[in-house]
Design a protein around this motif. Structure first.
Motif, PDB file in Angstrom:
ATOM      1  N   THR A 136       0.842  -1.194   0.000  1.00 18.59           N
ATOM      2  CA  THR A 136       0.000   0.000   0.000  1.00 18.59           C
ATOM      3  C   THR A 136       0.879   1.246   0.000  1.00 18.59           C
ATOM      4  N   VAL A 138       0.880   4.505   1.246  1.00 17.80           N
ATOM      5  CA  VAL A 138       0.202   5.381   2.198  1.00 17.80           C
ATOM      6  C   VAL A 138       0.384   6.840   1.762  1.00 17.80           C
ATOM      7  N   PHE A 211      -6.657   1.866   1.628  1.00 17.07           N
ATOM      8  CA  PHE A 211      -6.050   1.812   2.962  1.00 17.07           C
ATOM      9  C   PHE A 211      -6.429   3.067   3.741  1.00 17.07           C
ATOM     10  N   PHE A 222      -4.699   0.272  11.338  1.00 21.52           N
ATOM     11  CA  PHE A 222      -4.497   0.338   9.895  1.00 21.52           C
ATOM     12  C   PHE A 222      -5.579  -0.551   9.287  1.00 21.52           C
ATOM     13  N   THR A 224      -7.181  -2.071   5.662  1.00 24.14           N
ATOM     14  CA  THR A 224      -7.091  -2.275   4.218  1.00 24.14           C
ATOM     15  C   THR A 224      -8.301  -3.075   3.775  1.00 24.14           C
TER      16      THR A 224
END
Length: 408
Positions: A136, A138, A211, A222, A224
């Motif tokens: 991912t 971010v 995400f 976190f 996802t």
């Protein structure tokens, strides 16, 4: 992704382990109970009837009080909650973290929008797969990724060796391994409704592959929107001291419809979804092109290369691979890993890598590799099970349609 993204036991091993006593399990997996690592949810699993078995050096639940068949179907009809804390989450940071990572994976990481991710493959110099991973982006200077438990040691050594060389040339990248966090996979049609009770953020605005960092059950997590079952769902990275509390809250909000689900059902679910199991369906001698993951090679990466093994992989893209991963339906007993695949004339054309009885389709399914030319859907084959040939045919995957949550 992953597997699983995401699992290194095939269906046949799963079935044997579920029937084995602890002494036999210990011998098979070359680890005693005392040597196995435990997730923070270990006692929670045991108290809920989890049957614990060795897996990638960890003591993990293969199933609970219900059967693997029942829990597979329940995940698709309602939902399943999986402890996948044995998998390894890590963060890469620094202004050069993207060019660094692009030397190691096939994905167009730079082309990802912030807050989005993709399945990718770490490759070696020969184009073979070291591991598959969900990564991912971010931010432009922050990447979050999860690698498979059984590949953790070799993955981290591989990343670290290349990072040292990259930094020695002035590259700006650092990493952090998230051993302080646990990972829960919440999958199935009730995943979003149940989780929505525990967060103020609007989950209907979070789509497959996206995400977020947000509070869930009062804890910074976190999130996802992904998984390795083919269903809609989430992977939630939570500080380990809050993992049990979060698992209990999710189960409570589903009013018992979402169940704790083990590795046995996870293997059935990922096979029905046509997803690779690293160590079975993809290994260090298998390229992403052969594994049917051509779609994961970014367009820019195809033009520019620049990743390990690019020369081999780009040549396969141009000329076609000599073998291909395909799906099968078959008659007779379920095919298992290493079952030989023959053409109608009895000539060997490949090998099954994963197979079993589909709890949802109520028929035998399998995947494996065959010579190019024998890979087209509808091609009739013979699959040898305990030395006896049974009729089969090549079919498209996934076997069970995916239900990923995407913009309409």
């Amino acid at each position: 992704m992953r597997g699983g993204a995401l699992w290194q036991l095939g269906q046949s091993i799963t079935r044997r382990l579920s029937q084995a006593d602890k002494k036999v399990i210990g011998r098979r997996c070359f680890a005693t109970e005392a040597e196995l690592k435990k997730t923070v949810l270990y006692d929670f699993h045991v108290s809920n009837g989890g049957k614990m078995v060795p897996f990638a050096g960890w003591s993990m639940p293969i199933q609970y009080k219900d059967s693997i068949m029942d829990s597979t179907v329940n995940c698709r009809e309602n939902g399943g909650l999986f402890d996948v804390s044995h998998m390894c989450g890590l963060s890469l940071k620094g202004k050069d973290c993207i060019p660094f990572l692009e030397k190691l994976v096939i994905a167009d990481v730079a082309g990802l929008a912030p807050g989005t991710g993709t399945l990718t493959v770490f490759t070696n110099e020969k184009g073979g797969a070291i591991d598959d991973s969900v990564i991912t982006k971010v931010k432009d200077d922050y990447i979050y990724l999860v690698v498979n438990a059984g590949c953790r040691d070799k993955d981290l050594a591989h990343i670290e060796a290349h990072m040292k060389a990259f930094k020695a040339k002035g590259g700006d990248v650092t990493w952090h391994i998230h051993d302080e966090r646990s990972l829960l996979a919440l999958q199935g049609p009730l995943a979003a409704p149940a989780l929505q009770h525990l967060t103020k953020d609007n989950l209907s605005k979070v789509y497959f592959g996206e995400f977020r960092m947000l509070d869930i059950n009062g804890v910074h997590c976190f999130l996802t929107r992904t998984g390795y079952t083919g269903e809609d769902g989430f992977e939630i990275s939570v500080p380990s001291e809050h993992a049990v509390e979060l698992a209990k809250a999710i189960l409570e909000k589903s009013e018992g419809k979402i169940r704790l689900t083990g590795l046995g059902a996870r293997d059935s679910l990922r096979l029905e979804a046509g997803l690779c199991l690293y160590g079975n369906d993809m290994e260090q001698h298998t390229t992403p092109v052969e594994a049917g993951l051509t779609w994961a090679i970014g367009k820019r990466r195809r033009a520019e290369g620049g990743f390990l093994g690019a020369e081999v992989i780009l040549k396969q893209l141009e000329e076609g691979p000599s073998i291909r991963r395909v799906g099968f339906f078959s008659a007779g007993p379920p095919a298992r890993s290493h079952s030989e695949i023959q053409d109608e004339k009895g000539s060997s054309i490949g090998e099954v890598t994963s197979g079993g009885f589909s709890p949802c389709l109520k028929k035998n399914i399998a995947m494996g590799y065959v010579k190019s030319g024998s890979h087209k859907p509808g091609t009739k084959v013979k699959i040898l099970v305990r030395g006896k040939p049974y009729d089969g045919n090549v079919t498209k995957m996934p076997f069970v349609p995916t239900k990923y949550y995407k913009p309409s």
